[in-house]
Design a protein around this motif. Sequence first.
Motif, PDB file in Angstrom:
ATOM      1  N   ALA A  67      -1.192  22.352   6.553  1.00 27.21           N
ATOM      2  CA  ALA A  67      -2.249  21.465   6.062  1.00 27.21           C
ATOM      3  C   ALA A  67      -2.527  20.449   7.175  1.00 27.21           C
ATOM      4  N   VAL A  68      -3.791  20.320   7.551  1.00 28.60           N
ATOM      5  CA  VAL A  68      -4.150  19.556   8.749  1.00 28.60           C
ATOM      6  C   VAL A  68      -5.007  18.347   8.383  1.00 28.60           C
ATOM      7  N   GLU A  69      -4.599  17.190   8.862  1.00 26.80           N
ATOM      8  CA  GLU A  69      -5.383  15.964   8.730  1.00 26.80           C
ATOM      9  C   GLU A  69      -5.834  15.532  10.121  1.00 26.80           C
ATOM     10  N   ILE A  70      -7.130  15.327  10.286  1.00 22.71           N
ATOM     11  CA  ILE A  70      -7.698  14.946  11.579  1.00 22.71           C
ATOM     12  C   ILE A  70      -8.094  13.478  11.527  1.00 22.71           C
ATOM     13  N   LYS A  71      -7.619  12.713  12.498  1.00 21.01           N
ATOM     14  CA  LYS A  71      -7.926  11.290  12.582  1.00 21.01           C
ATOM     15  C   LYS A  71      -8.537  10.991  13.940  1.00 21.01           C
ATOM     16  N   HIS A  74      -9.642   6.461  12.746  1.00 18.41           N
ATOM     17  CA  HIS A  74      -8.910   5.809  11.662  1.00 18.41           C
ATOM     18  C   HIS A  74      -7.419   6.125  11.785  1.00 18.41           C
ATOM     19  N   HIS A  75      -6.624   5.383  11.029  1.00 19.86           N
ATOM     20  CA  HIS A  75      -5.198   5.675  10.933  1.00 19.86           C
ATOM     21  C   HIS A  75      -4.900   6.259   9.560  1.00 19.86           C
ATOM     22  N   GLU A 103       1.111   7.897  15.872  1.00 19.78           N
ATOM     23  CA  GLU A 103       0.649   7.390  14.583  1.00 19.78           C
ATOM     24  C   GLU A 103       1.754   6.606  13.885  1.00 19.78           C
ATOM     25  N   SER A 104       1.559   5.278  13.753  1.00 18.86           N
ATOM     26  CA  SER A 104       2.589   4.413  13.180  1.00 18.86           C
ATOM     27  C   SER A 104       2.831   4.696  11.700  1.00 18.86           C
ATOM     28  N   LEU A 181      -6.006  -1.169  17.137  1.00 17.68           N
ATOM     29  CA  LEU A 181      -5.291  -2.440  17.293  1.00 17.68           C
ATOM     30  C   LEU A 181      -4.770  -2.989  15.965  1.00 17.68           C
ATOM     31  N   GLN A 182      -5.139  -2.372  14.851  1.00 16.80           N
ATOM     32  CA  GLN A 182      -4.735  -2.876  13.544  1.00 16.80           C
ATOM     33  C   GLN A 182      -3.218  -2.999  13.375  1.00 16.80           C
ATOM     34  N   PRO A 183      -2.424  -1.973  13.720  1.00 13.69           N
ATOM     35  CA  PRO A 183      -0.976  -2.109  13.521  1.00 13.69           C
ATOM     36  C   PRO A 183      -0.369  -3.275  14.295  1.00 13.69           C
ATOM     37  N   ALA A 184      -0.864  -3.524  15.506  1.00 15.53           N
ATOM     38  CA  ALA A 184      -0.333  -4.631  16.304  1.00 15.53           C
ATOM     39  C   ALA A 184      -0.646  -5.977  15.662  1.00 15.53           C
TER      40      ALA A 184
END
Length: 358
Positions: A67-71, A74-75, A103-104, A181-184
């Motif tokens: 099952a494949v999720e493509i980003k 977005h995260h 991917e965090s 930059l959102q996770p940072a």
Amino acid sequence: MSTGLERLLAHETNLSDLLAYLTEREPKRWEGIAASAPAEVLREGGAGTRKRADLVLRGPKSEIVGAVEIKLGHHLSTEQRKWYETVFAPEVPLILASLDDTESALEGASDKWVRISLADLVGRWRSSTDAEVATIAAAMHGVLTSWSGTIAAVSEEREVGAAPLDTIGDPFLARVLTRNLQPALLAGGAETVYAGTTSGGGNAILQAWVPLPSAAEGEHVIAEVRWAPRRRVMDLRFGLDFGESSRSSRAAVWARAQQMDDVIRAERFIEHVENLDSKRATLISFKKPSGRPTAKGDWSEIVERGFRRGDATFFNPGFHRDGDTRFEATARIDTSKASGPDVVALLCHALRYLVSAV
């Protein structure tokens, strides 16, 4: 964006469709990632639910082998990750293909997940003996590799420093960077972070909030950047955001803004940064010392009835505003020198500066 292919690949649905096409033409390229080479690929397969995986890979007996999720920009959200882990059987590899493979959201996640960069995934088809497949894969790989390199250069601290924001001149990549930059920002102390686009303009916006100490629910300080990469302009705004408009929230934010009149000023914030982080203080400047427009009208009238269409001609609280419960000052960030980590640091400085002043 300079080419039609880049415009095409800038949409995750198009990218998913092209990956489905490559899979249909030569499925064996999934070996080593999926449980086995698929016999069939489904676009937006949902495994019997209303949610959908971008690609579902099925074997010769219709068993799911991946099952494949493509980003792209977005995260992966925690909710989305848990959906995949719940819906698909334990033996099904869950494959996350993104512009970067760090991917965090997968930290501490199920070992069912396989991370791979989009460039590396698409690159598997470049050596295809099918000339059409190889040509298309090579062209896609070139674009994705270029994008990944640019985003990494601007967003990652390196020994020689990250590349400046001016490296990016396209609004699409600017939006990808701000989302990256959102996770940072969250790690730097923001409670809530949003990356999106400005209303109407389509330029990248990155916003962060922290609750005011000992304040009512919904009363926050805010720091944000609004970035128009084609004009090489990035504005940093900071101030108060009290959420949904109501008589009580309008009154509360107006009272607090008056109390913090000498705090929500560009010159004061830059002085603060000079004492705290002198190198980054050189990255911000102002046109007006206050970084704010001239007040006009009696804002207490707006507090009573709310802001209406046409009021902007006659009323301004003396702050840059969104609606009638967000008041801010603004400064300009030098995009020829500032990088992604600099933006994160300045936003975090602004949030802490506002909270400490309360």
